[in-house]
Design an enzyme around this catalytic site. Structure first.
Site, short mmCIF file in Angstrom:
data_model
loop_
_atom_site.label_atom_id
_atom_site.label_comp_id
_atom_site.label_asym_id
_atom_site.label_seq_id
_atom_site.Cartn_x
_atom_site.Cartn_y
_atom_site.Cartn_z
N GLY A 12 0.80 -1.22 0.00
CA GLY A 12 0.00 0.00 0.00
C GLY A 12 0.83 1.27 0.00
O GLY A 12 0.36 2.33 0.43
N ARG A 65 -15.33 -15.47 -9.72
CA ARG A 65 -14.82 -14.11 -9.91
C ARG A 65 -15.98 -13.11 -9.89
O ARG A 65 -15.89 -12.03 -9.31
CB ARG A 65 -14.11 -14.06 -11.27
CG ARG A 65 -12.98 -13.12 -11.35
CD ARG A 65 -12.23 -13.29 -12.66
NE ARG A 65 -11.07 -14.17 -12.55
CZ ARG A 65 -9.94 -13.86 -11.94
NH1 ARG A 65 -9.79 -12.68 -11.38
NH2 ARG A 65 -8.94 -14.71 -11.88
N LEU A 93 -10.14 -8.13 -13.12
CA LEU A 93 -11.52 -7.69 -12.85
C LEU A 93 -12.46 -8.13 -13.97
O LEU A 93 -12.06 -8.16 -15.15
CB LEU A 93 -11.55 -6.17 -12.71
CG LEU A 93 -10.66 -5.65 -11.59
CD1 LEU A 93 -10.43 -4.15 -11.73
CD2 LEU A 93 -11.27 -5.97 -10.23
N HIS A 109 0.49 0.87 -13.21
CA HIS A 109 1.14 -0.37 -13.65
C HIS A 109 2.65 -0.13 -13.73
O HIS A 109 3.08 0.89 -14.27
CB HIS A 109 0.59 -0.78 -15.03
CG HIS A 109 1.16 -2.07 -15.50
ND1 HIS A 109 0.76 -3.29 -14.98
CD2 HIS A 109 2.13 -2.35 -16.40
CE1 HIS A 109 1.45 -4.26 -15.56
NE2 HIS A 109 2.29 -3.71 -16.43
N THR A 141 -9.87 -0.11 -18.30
CA THR A 141 -10.86 -0.60 -19.26
C THR A 141 -10.82 -2.13 -19.23
O THR A 141 -9.95 -2.71 -18.56
CB THR A 141 -10.55 -0.09 -20.68
OG1 THR A 141 -9.20 -0.43 -21.00
CG2 THR A 141 -10.73 1.42 -20.80
N LEU A 144 -6.91 -5.88 -20.01
CA LEU A 144 -5.93 -5.72 -18.92
C LEU A 144 -4.79 -4.77 -19.31
O LEU A 144 -4.14 -4.96 -20.34
CB LEU A 144 -5.35 -7.10 -18.57
CG LEU A 144 -4.35 -7.14 -17.42
CD1 LEU A 144 -5.05 -6.88 -16.09
CD2 LEU A 144 -3.62 -8.47 -17.40
N ASP A 145 -4.55 -3.76 -18.47
CA ASP A 145 -3.43 -2.81 -18.65
C ASP A 145 -3.45 -2.09 -20.00
O ASP A 145 -2.39 -1.83 -20.58
CB ASP A 145 -2.08 -3.55 -18.47
CG ASP A 145 -1.95 -4.19 -17.10
OD1 ASP A 145 -2.53 -3.66 -16.14
OD2 ASP A 145 -1.28 -5.23 -16.98
N GLN A 173 9.16 6.66 -8.38
CA GLN A 173 8.47 7.51 -9.36
C GLN A 173 6.95 7.32 -9.29
O GLN A 173 6.18 8.27 -9.49
CB GLN A 173 8.96 7.19 -10.79
CG GLN A 173 10.41 7.52 -11.01
CD GLN A 173 10.71 8.98 -10.73
OE1 GLN A 173 10.01 9.87 -11.20
NE2 GLN A 173 11.74 9.23 -9.94
C1 GAR Z 1 3.29 -1.20 -7.44
O1 GAR Z 1 4.57 -1.29 -8.01
C2 GAR Z 1 2.24 -1.19 -8.53
O2 GAR Z 1 2.65 -0.51 -9.69
C3 GAR Z 1 2.07 -2.65 -8.81
O3 GAR Z 1 2.10 -3.27 -7.54
C4 GAR Z 1 2.94 -2.48 -6.67
C5 GAR Z 1 2.15 -2.20 -5.43
O4 GAR Z 1 2.95 -1.56 -4.47
N1 GAR Z 1 0.84 -2.92 -9.50
C6 GAR Z 1 0.70 -3.90 -10.40
O5 GAR Z 1 1.57 -4.69 -10.66
C7 GAR Z 1 -0.67 -3.95 -11.06
N2 GAR Z 1 -0.64 -4.80 -12.20
P1 GAR Z 1 2.27 -0.84 -3.24
O6 GAR Z 1 1.29 -1.83 -2.60
O7 GAR Z 1 3.42 -0.54 -2.31
O8 GAR Z 1 1.58 0.39 -3.73
#
Ligand code: GAR
Length: 205
Positions: A12, A65, A93, A109, A141, A144-145, A173
């Site tokens: 998070g 799901r 989703l 992403h 959308t 995916l991604d 970043q």
């Molecule tokens: C982040 O790097 C985010 O971009 C990635 O999971 C990590 C979560 O970190 N998301 C994905 O891979 C979605 N496909 P966080 O829980 O510390 O924010």
């Protein structure tokens, strides 16, 4: 005030970056809830430490799901959200769920989309030998991604990078571009035209 609901599955840290920016920059927005599909997500404690209501809806407790997404949607909608923010929410989703939040659900992403959709983006960037890598914030959308791109951050891939060092450089970043994109949404500055996102100044007319 706009209502934001944030979905997480793990640490998070992006959620925390958004929560801090919202408070420090006095956004006209409330983080109404943080919801995790994993009971053990460390981000739940972090959110609670900021006084944000937290909830767990475990995907393991639903037979399909669709059933999980339905329960999640009901929980999210109980907060009447203007925006749903996926912050490391690692679930595919259903189309119905995505459609329900069309134009008001964002994701980050960890790659420069459209390169490296899906999982293990840092490993694949290293294996491919790309010289730059990064992160992308986009509208969600059904594919995916693949939603309209709001912003991207680019980092160099260094000679002796490991998956961990590269991931850390990208994550740093992410913590900048995701709060900025959410802020733009909250301020009504994001316009989608022909699948492209434009950041516009607010129209007061
Ligand atoms: C982040 O790097 C985010 O971009 C990635 O999971 C990590 C979560 O970190 N998301 C994905 O891979 C979605 N496909 P966080 O829980 O510390 O924010």
């Amino acid at each position: 005030m706009k209502n934001i609901v944030i979905l997480i599955s793990g640490t998070g840290s992006n959620m925390e970056a958004i929560v801090r920016a919202a408070a420090n920059e006095r956004w006209p927005a409330t983080i109404a809830a943080v919801i995790s599909n994993r009971r053990d997500a460390p981000g739940l404690k972090t959110a609670a430490s900021y006084g944000i209501p937290t909830f767990v809806i475990s995907h393991q407790e639903f037979p399909t799901r669709e059933a999980f997404d339905q329960a999640l949607q009901e929980k999210i909608d109980s907060f009447v959200p203007d925006l749903v923010v996926l912050a490391g929410f690692l679930r595919i989703l259903t189309a119905g769920f995505v459609e329900h939040y069309a134009g008001r659900m964002l994701n980050i992403h960890p790659s420069l989309l459209p390169s490296f959709t899906g999982l293990n983006t840092h490993r694949r960037a290293l294996d491919t030998g790309v010289k730059v890598h990064g992160a992308t914030v986009h509208f969600v959308t059904a594919e995916l991604d693949h939603g309209p791109i709001i912003s991207q951050a680019v980092v160099p891939v260094l000679e002796n990078d490991t998956e961990e060092t590269l991931a850390a450089r990208v994550l740093q970043q992410e913590h900048i571009i995701y709060p900025h994109a959410v802020h733009c949404f909250i301020e009504g500055k994001l316009k989608i035209e022909n699948g492209r996102v434009h950041i516009v100044e607010k129209d007061y007319s």
